[in-house]
Enzyme design. Structure first.
Site, short mmCIF file in Angstrom:
data_model
loop_
_atom_site.label_atom_id
_atom_site.label_comp_id
_atom_site.label_asym_id
_atom_site.label_seq_id
_atom_site.Cartn_x
_atom_site.Cartn_y
_atom_site.Cartn_z
N HIS A 72 0.82 -1.23 0.00
CA HIS A 72 0.00 0.00 0.00
C HIS A 72 0.85 1.28 0.00
CE1 HIS A 72 -3.56 -2.23 0.68
NE2 HIS A 72 -3.40 -2.46 1.96
N GLU A 124 -3.59 3.07 1.21
CA GLU A 124 -2.97 3.44 -0.08
C GLU A 124 -3.31 4.90 -0.43
OE1 GLU A 124 -4.07 1.12 -3.63
OE2 GLU A 124 -3.81 2.99 -4.73
N SER A 216 -9.96 -9.51 4.62
CA SER A 216 -9.52 -8.90 3.37
C SER A 216 -10.71 -8.31 2.61
CB SER A 216 -8.80 -9.95 2.51
OG SER A 216 -8.89 -9.60 1.15
#
Ligand code: F3S
Length: 241
Positions: A72, A124, A216
Site C-alpha cells: 500500500h 494506499e 480482506s
C-alpha cells in the site's frame, strides 16, 4: 465432483512481490519487521511471524533491524523517520502505487488542484496524498465530484483498485470542473480481473468456494459478487473449513 479454478486468481503482482520480499528478509541475517500486516491474510502473517518477521504498528516500535514497507505504501515522513533511526528499509510498495504517489506529487508541484479518487481511510489513498503534502481532495462518488469548485487546472489520480465504471462517471463530471484536466489513470486491473473471473465462474457452477482472509476487503468483495449472481458461496480461510 468437478472443481474448476477461476481463470484469474491468487495474489496480485504487488502483494506476491511484497510477500516474497518478506520471505527473503526472513531468511537473511538480523531481525525484520513489517510496518503493519504485510497482507490481510492471518495465515501468511502467522507463517512470517514464525520465521521471525513480525508486524509493528509504527517506526517508533523498533530501534534496529529491517523494516518492510507493504504494498500500500507510506508517506515520505516514514522513510525519513526510519532513515534517521538507521533502519534498513525494504520497500515493497507496489510499483503501481508508487506511480500514483509520484503522479500526485507532480500535480501539486505543477500548481494544479489535486483530486484523488478513492476511499479516504484506505492506507494506499492516505499514502498517495502524503506524497502531495496532504493537499489532495479525496472523493469516492459522483455526489462529491458535483460539489467541487471550478478550478483553473486540475490533476486526477486514482486509487489502484478503484472501479473502472465509477471512474468513467466521475471523470464525466470533473470534465466540467476544469478546462485543464490532466488524468493519471492509475487503476490496476488485477482486482477487476479477479472479480470478472469469479462472476463468470459463479454463473456456471453449483457452488463457489472463495478462499482468502476474512479480514480482506478484496476477498469479501469476491464472495459478494458471486452471491450477487445467485450462486451459493462460501468464504473460507483454511482447508479445515
Ligand atoms: Fe496489487 Fe499492486 Fe494492483 S498491490 S492490486 S498489483 S496496484
Amino acid at each position: 465432483m468437478e472443481i474448476i479454478l477461476a481463470e484469474n486468481h491468487g495474489f496480485c503482482y504487488g502483494v506476491k512481490r511484497a510477500v516474497e520480499m518478506a520471505d527473503e528478509a526472513a531468511n537473511s541475517e538480523g531481525k525484520s519487521y513489517t510496518l503493519g500486516p504485510i497482507i490481510h491474510n492471518p495465515q501468511v502473517v502467522g507463517r512470517l511471524e514464525s520465521k521471525g518477521v513480525s508486524p509493528i504498528q509504527e517506526v517508533a516500535d523498533i530501534d534496529e533491524g529491517t523494516m518492510i514497507i507493504r504494498s500500500h505504501g507510506v508517506g515520505p515522513a516514514i522513510y525519513a523517520e526510519a532513515e534517521e533511526k538507521g533502519l534498513h528499509i525494504l520497500d515493497a510498495t507496489c510499483p503501481h502505487v508508487k506511480k500514483a504517489q509520484q503522479d500526485a506529487k507532480s500535480v501539486i508541484e505543477d500548481g494544479m488542484t489535486l483530486v484523488i479518487l478513492g476511499e479516504k481511510n484506505h492506507p494506499e489513498v492516505k499514502s498517495i496524498n502524503l506524497w502531495a503534502n496532504n493537499k489532495g481532495i479525496i472523493i469516492e462518488d459522483e455526489e462529491s465530484a458535483k460539489k467541487l469548485q471550478i478550478v483553473e487546472k486540475m490533476g486526477v489520480v486514482v486509487q489502484t483498485t478503484f472501479s473502472q465504471f465509477k471512474f468513467n462517471s466521475i471523470i464525466e463530471i470533473l470534465e466540467k470542473k476544469s478546462k485543464n484536466l490532466k488524468i493519471f489513470k492509475t487503476i490496476c486491473n488485477a482486482t477487476q480481473e479477479r472479480q470478472n473471473s469469479a462472476v463468470e465462474l459463479a454463473r456456471n457452477v453449483d457452488l463457489m468456494i472463495v478462499v482468502g482472509g476474512k479480514n480482506s476487503g478484496n476477498t469479501n468483495r469476491l464472495a459478494e459478487v458471486c452471491r450477487d449472481v445467485g450462486c451459493m458461496t462460501h468464504h473460507i480461510e483454511t482447508s479445515t473449513e
